[in-house]
Design a protein around this motif. Structure first.
Motif, PDB file in Angstrom:
ATOM      1  N   PRO A  77      17.770  16.752  -6.220  1.00  0.00           N
ATOM      2  CA  PRO A  77      18.327  18.084  -5.917  1.00  0.00           C
ATOM      3  C   PRO A  77      17.519  19.238  -6.485  1.00  0.00           C
ATOM      4  N   GLU A  78      16.972  19.079  -7.684  1.00  0.00           N
ATOM      5  CA  GLU A  78      16.239  20.189  -8.298  1.00  0.00           C
ATOM      6  C   GLU A  78      14.912  20.472  -7.601  1.00  0.00           C
ATOM      7  N   ARG A  79      14.413  19.517  -6.796  1.00  0.00           N
ATOM      8  CA  ARG A  79      13.158  19.740  -6.089  1.00  0.00           C
ATOM      9  C   ARG A  79      13.371  20.279  -4.675  1.00  0.00           C
ATOM     10  N   VAL A  80      14.495  19.944  -4.084  1.00  0.00           N
ATOM     11  CA  VAL A  80      14.690  20.239  -2.668  1.00  0.00           C
ATOM     12  C   VAL A  80      14.618  21.738  -2.379  1.00  0.00           C
ATOM     13  N   ASP A  81      15.272  22.563  -3.176  1.00  0.00           N
ATOM     14  CA  ASP A  81      15.266  24.005  -2.916  1.00  0.00           C
ATOM     15  C   ASP A  81      13.862  24.592  -3.032  1.00  0.00           C
ATOM     16  N   ALA A  82      13.098  24.126  -4.022  1.00  0.00           N
ATOM     17  CA  ALA A  82      11.741  24.642  -4.200  1.00  0.00           C
ATOM     18  C   ALA A  82      10.851  24.257  -3.022  1.00  0.00           C
ATOM     19  N   ILE A  83      10.978  23.021  -2.556  1.00  0.00           N
ATOM     20  CA  ILE A  83      10.185  22.583  -1.405  1.00  0.00           C
ATOM     21  C   ILE A  83      10.579  23.378  -0.162  1.00  0.00           C
ATOM     22  N   ALA A  84      11.886  23.574   0.033  1.00  0.00           N
ATOM     23  CA  ALA A  84      12.349  24.336   1.198  1.00  0.00           C
ATOM     24  C   ALA A  84      11.807  25.755   1.181  1.00  0.00           C
ATOM     25  N   ALA A  85      11.778  26.385   0.006  1.00  0.00           N
ATOM     26  CA  ALA A  85      11.256  27.754  -0.087  1.00  0.00           C
ATOM     27  C   ALA A  85       9.778  27.793   0.266  1.00  0.00           C
ATOM     28  N   ALA A  86       9.027  26.779  -0.159  1.00  0.00           N
ATOM     29  CA  ALA A  86       7.598  26.748   0.150  1.00  0.00           C
ATOM     30  C   ALA A  86       7.352  26.499   1.633  1.00  0.00           C
ATOM     31  N   LEU A  87       8.168  25.645   2.256  1.00  0.00           N
ATOM     32  CA  LEU A  87       8.053  25.442   3.705  1.00  0.00           C
ATOM     33  C   LEU A  87       8.405  26.718   4.461  1.00  0.00           C
ATOM     34  N   PHE A  88       9.454  27.393   4.016  1.00  0.00           N
ATOM     35  CA  PHE A  88       9.862  28.627   4.678  1.00  0.00           C
ATOM     36  C   PHE A  88       8.763  29.680   4.598  1.00  0.00           C
ATOM     37  N   ALA A  89       8.080  29.774   3.459  1.00  0.00           N
ATOM     38  CA  ALA A  89       7.020  30.778   3.300  1.00  0.00           C
ATOM     39  C   ALA A  89       5.928  30.600   4.351  1.00  0.00           C
ATOM     40  N   LEU A  90       5.586  29.348   4.667  1.00  0.00           N
ATOM     41  CA  LEU A  90       4.588  29.101   5.712  1.00  0.00           C
ATOM     42  C   LEU A  90       5.163  29.343   7.106  1.00  0.00           C
ATOM     43  N   ASN A  91       6.352  28.797   7.356  1.00  0.00           N
ATOM     44  CA  ASN A  91       6.938  28.896   8.695  1.00  0.00           C
ATOM     45  C   ASN A  91       7.274  30.327   9.083  1.00  0.00           C
ATOM     46  N   HIS A 128       0.824  -1.205   0.000  1.00  0.00           N
ATOM     47  CA  HIS A 128       0.000   0.000   0.000  1.00  0.00           C
ATOM     48  C   HIS A 128       0.858   1.255   0.000  1.00  0.00           C
ATOM     49  N   LEU A 129       2.031   1.170   0.613  1.00  0.00           N
ATOM     50  CA  LEU A 129       2.895   2.341   0.765  1.00  0.00           C
ATOM     51  C   LEU A 129       3.714   2.646  -0.490  1.00  0.00           C
ATOM     52  N   MET A 130       3.842   1.704  -1.418  1.00  0.00           N
ATOM     53  CA  MET A 130       4.765   1.856  -2.533  1.00  0.00           C
ATOM     54  C   MET A 130       4.545   3.122  -3.363  1.00  0.00           C
ATOM     55  N   PRO A 131       3.311   3.490  -3.755  1.00  0.00           N
ATOM     56  CA  PRO A 131       3.145   4.734  -4.528  1.00  0.00           C
ATOM     57  C   PRO A 131       3.630   5.964  -3.765  1.00  0.00           C
ATOM     58  N   TRP A 132       3.376   6.000  -2.465  1.00  0.00           N
ATOM     59  CA  TRP A 132       3.841   7.119  -1.640  1.00  0.00           C
ATOM     60  C   TRP A 132       5.367   7.140  -1.604  1.00  0.00           C
ATOM     61  N   LEU A 133       5.982   5.980  -1.413  1.00  0.00           N
ATOM     62  CA  LEU A 133       7.449   5.913  -1.342  1.00  0.00           C
ATOM     63  C   LEU A 133       8.097   6.341  -2.657  1.00  0.00           C
ATOM     64  N   PHE A 134       7.494   5.957  -3.775  1.00  0.00           N
ATOM     65  CA  PHE A 134       8.033   6.345  -5.076  1.00  0.00           C
ATOM     66  C   PHE A 134       8.066   7.864  -5.194  1.00  0.00           C
ATOM     67  N   ARG A 135       6.981   8.518  -4.830  1.00  0.00           N
ATOM     68  CA  ARG A 135       6.948   9.991  -4.894  1.00  0.00           C
ATOM     69  C   ARG A 135       7.870  10.607  -3.854  1.00  0.00           C
ATOM     70  N   PHE A 136       8.003   9.948  -2.706  1.00  0.00           N
ATOM     71  CA  PHE A 136       8.901  10.448  -1.658  1.00  0.00           C
ATOM     72  C   PHE A 136      10.338  10.506  -2.178  1.00  0.00           C
ATOM     73  N   LEU A 137      10.782   9.463  -2.836  1.00  0.00           N
ATOM     74  CA  LEU A 137      12.145   9.441  -3.360  1.00  0.00           C
ATOM     75  C   LEU A 137      12.331  10.471  -4.472  1.00  0.00           C
ATOM     76  N   ARG A 138      11.314  10.655  -5.302  1.00  0.00           N
ATOM     77  CA  ARG A 138      11.401  11.658  -6.368  1.00  0.00           C
ATOM     78  C   ARG A 138      11.480  13.067  -5.783  1.00  0.00           C
ATOM     79  N   ALA A 139      10.831  13.291  -4.650  1.00  0.00           N
ATOM     80  CA  ALA A 139      10.867  14.622  -4.022  1.00  0.00           C
ATOM     81  C   ALA A 139      12.256  14.963  -3.505  1.00  0.00           C
ATOM     82  N   GLY A 140      13.116  13.966  -3.315  1.00  0.00           N
ATOM     83  CA  GLY A 140      14.454  14.213  -2.803  1.00  0.00           C
ATOM     84  C   GLY A 140      15.484  14.534  -3.870  1.00  0.00           C
TER      85      GLY A 140
END
Length: 414
Positions: free
Chosen positions: A99-113, A85-97
C-alpha cells in the motif's frame, strides 16, 4: 551543446527520442536489427491510455494469481522453463504492490500520462496525421457485481488523481455500445481515454520523418561502449557505429545492454497477443476494456483488434497463438454478433518493470548515456513524452522530476 546521439532501438520510444533530439538540433543515428519491422508499438491495441495510473501490482493481487495460472488460456501464463529466471522480477513485483508504494507509483504514472495528449498532438501535427487520434473515451465493462466492487480501490485511486470515472449500469453501457451483450452488468466510462486508428501507420510515418533527417543503421547490435565524449555500438558483422552520446531504447531487449555497463534493469518481456478481425460484423465506437478477463477490443482502421493476456516466457520462446484464439472466444461472450471466422494473429514483447514505471533518465556511470525503456503496456501512450524528456535531459533541463524513473531504483536495492 549539440551532440551526435546514437539511439539503440527504432520502436515508438526510440523514434520519439530521435524526433525530439533532431528538433533541438542534435545529430542522430538509429541502430536497429529491423527498423521497419513489426514491433510492440505497431501491433498494440492503439490505446492512448492516459487514465492507466494504477500499478500492475496492487494489494490483494497475489490471491488471484493461482486461479489465473490454473487456466491454460487465462489472462496470465508463465512457461515452466522460465519460472526460475522470473523469480527476482516476481519478488520485486509483489513488493511494488504494498500500500505505501502504490500511491507513489500512481503519481509517477500520472505525471507522464498527463503530458501524453499534448506531446502526441505535436507529433501528429508534424506528420499531418491529426485525424488518427480519436478522443472517444473508453468503456470498462464487468459481468459481475463482485468484480466491480473489488475494483473500487483502483477507481478511487484514479479519481484521486483527477481522472474522470463515471459508473453506469449494463443497460447504459449498451446504449453507448449496442454490440455489447446482456452479460454486461456494470461499466465505467473514462472520457479522457483516446485511441489511435492505425498505430503501424503512425510509427511508419514517424520512421520516415526521422529517416529523412538522420542516419539509420540496420543490423544486430552486440556491444555498447561509453567513455568521456564518445560512444560506440558494435554490430554482429563487425561494424562499429560511433557517436558522442547513447540512448538505449531497445524495449524488452534493453536489459542486456545495461548489464554491459554494470547497471541493473529489472526487466521482463511480458508477451501480449491479439487478433485483428477485418470484418467483425459489429460496430464498436471506442476501446472497450473487459476488466475480469483482462483484454480489450479497439476499433482500428484495419478492423477490430482484440488483444491482451500476459505471458512470461522470455525473449526467445516461440509464440503460442492459442492465446490469440482464446481472446477471440472470450470476445464472443461479450459481443454475441461478432463474426470472427478470419483474423490476423500477432504476438509482441512488452518491456515490463516490476513496479510498472519505465526507466527514463541518465546512467549513474556515464554522463553521455541515457535510458528510455520499460514502458510495459504504455509505450504508445508515453513514447512522445519520454522522447521529449530525453531531449530536455540532454540539455540538462528536464521538465519532470525523473527520480521515480531512474535505473538507480534497482541499483540501490541490489
Amino acid at each position: 551543446m549539440q551532440r551526435h546521439f546514437l539511439i539503440l532501438g527504432a520502436g515508438i520510444v526510440g523514434l520519439c527520442c530521435a524526433y525530439h533530439l533532431l528538433r533541438r538540433g542534435h545529430a542522430v543515428t538509429i541502430v536497429d536489427r529491423d527498423p521497419g519491422g513489426d514491433k510492440a508499438s505497431t501491433g498494440n491495441a492503439g490505446g492512448m491510455a492516459v487514465t492507466e495510473v494504477v500499478p500492475s501490482s496492487t494489494p490483494g493481487l497475489l490471491w488471484r494469481v493461482p486461479g489465473w495460472l490454473l487456466d491454460p488460456l487465462g489472462p496470465l501464463s508463465i512457461r515452466p522453463r522460465h519460472v526460475l529466471h522470473l523469480m527476482p522480477w516476481l519478488f520485486r513485483f509483489l513488493r511494488a504492490g504494498r500500500p505505501e508504494r502504490v500511491d507513489a507509483i500512481a503519481a509517477a504514472l500520472f505525471a507522464l500520462n498527463d503530458c501524453a495528449l499534448a506531446d502526441w498532438s505535436e507529433i501528429l501535427e508534424e506528420l499531418h496525421l491529426v485525424e488518427q487520434l480519436h478522443r472517444a473515451g473508453a468503456l470498462t465493462v464487468y459481468e459481475s457485481t463482485s468484480a466491480f466492487v473489488r475494483d473500487r480501490f483502483a477507481w478511487d485511486l484514479r479519481r484521486r488523481m483527477g481522472i474522470v470515472c463515471e459508473p453506469m449500469s449494463g443497460a447504459e453501457a449498451r446504449k453507448m455500445e449496442p454490440a455489447l451483450g446482456p452479460n454486461v452488468e456494470h461499466a465505467v466510462w473514462t472520457p479522457q481515454w483516446s485511441h489511435l486508428s492505425d498505430p503501424k501507420l503512425i510509427v511508419s510515418a514517424l520512421l520516415a520523418w526521422v529517416r529523412s533527417r538522420s542516419s539509420i543503421v540496420t543490423g544486430m547490435a552486440t556491444e555498447v561502449h561509453c567513455s568521456s565524449g564518445k560512444t560506440q555500438i558494435r554490430m554482429s558483422d563487425g561494424r562499429a557505429v560511433k557517436g558522442e552520446a547513447l540512448v538505449i531504447a531497445a524495449g524488452a531487449w534493453s536489459g542486456r545492454f545495461c548489464r554491459q555497463f554494470n547497471e541493473i534493469a529489472v526487466l521482463e518481456s511480458e508477451r501480449g497477443y491479439n487478433t485483428t478481425i477485418t470484418e467483425p460484423g459489429i460496430v464498436v465506437q471506442r476501446e472497450i476494456i473487459f476488466a475480469e478477463q483482462h483484454f480489450v477490443a479497439t476499433p482500428l482502421a484495419g478492423g477490430l483488434r482484440i488483444g491482451g493476456a500476459a505471458e512470461f516466457a522470455g525473449l526467445d520462446a516461440p509464440p503460442n497463438y492459442a492465446r490469440s484464439n482464446a481472446l477471440v472466444s472470450l470476445a464472443r461472450r461479450y459481443f454475441p454478433e461478432l463474426r470472427a471466422e478470419t483474423g490476423t494473429k500477432w504476438m509482441g514483447h512488452r518491456p515490463a518493470t516490476p513496479d510498472t514505471l519505465p526507466i527514463i533518465g541518465p546512467s549513474a556511470r556515464h554522463e553521455n548515456l541515457f535510458y528510455a525503456f520499460g514502458h510495459g503496456h504504455l509505450g504508445l501512450t508515453q513514447g512522445p513524452t519520454t522522447g521529449r524528456l530525453i531531449a530536455e535531459l540532454a540539455c540538462g533541463r528536464p521538465s519532470l522530476d525523473l527520480a521515480p524513473y531512474s535505473i538507480g531504483r534497482f541499483i540501490r536495492k541490489s
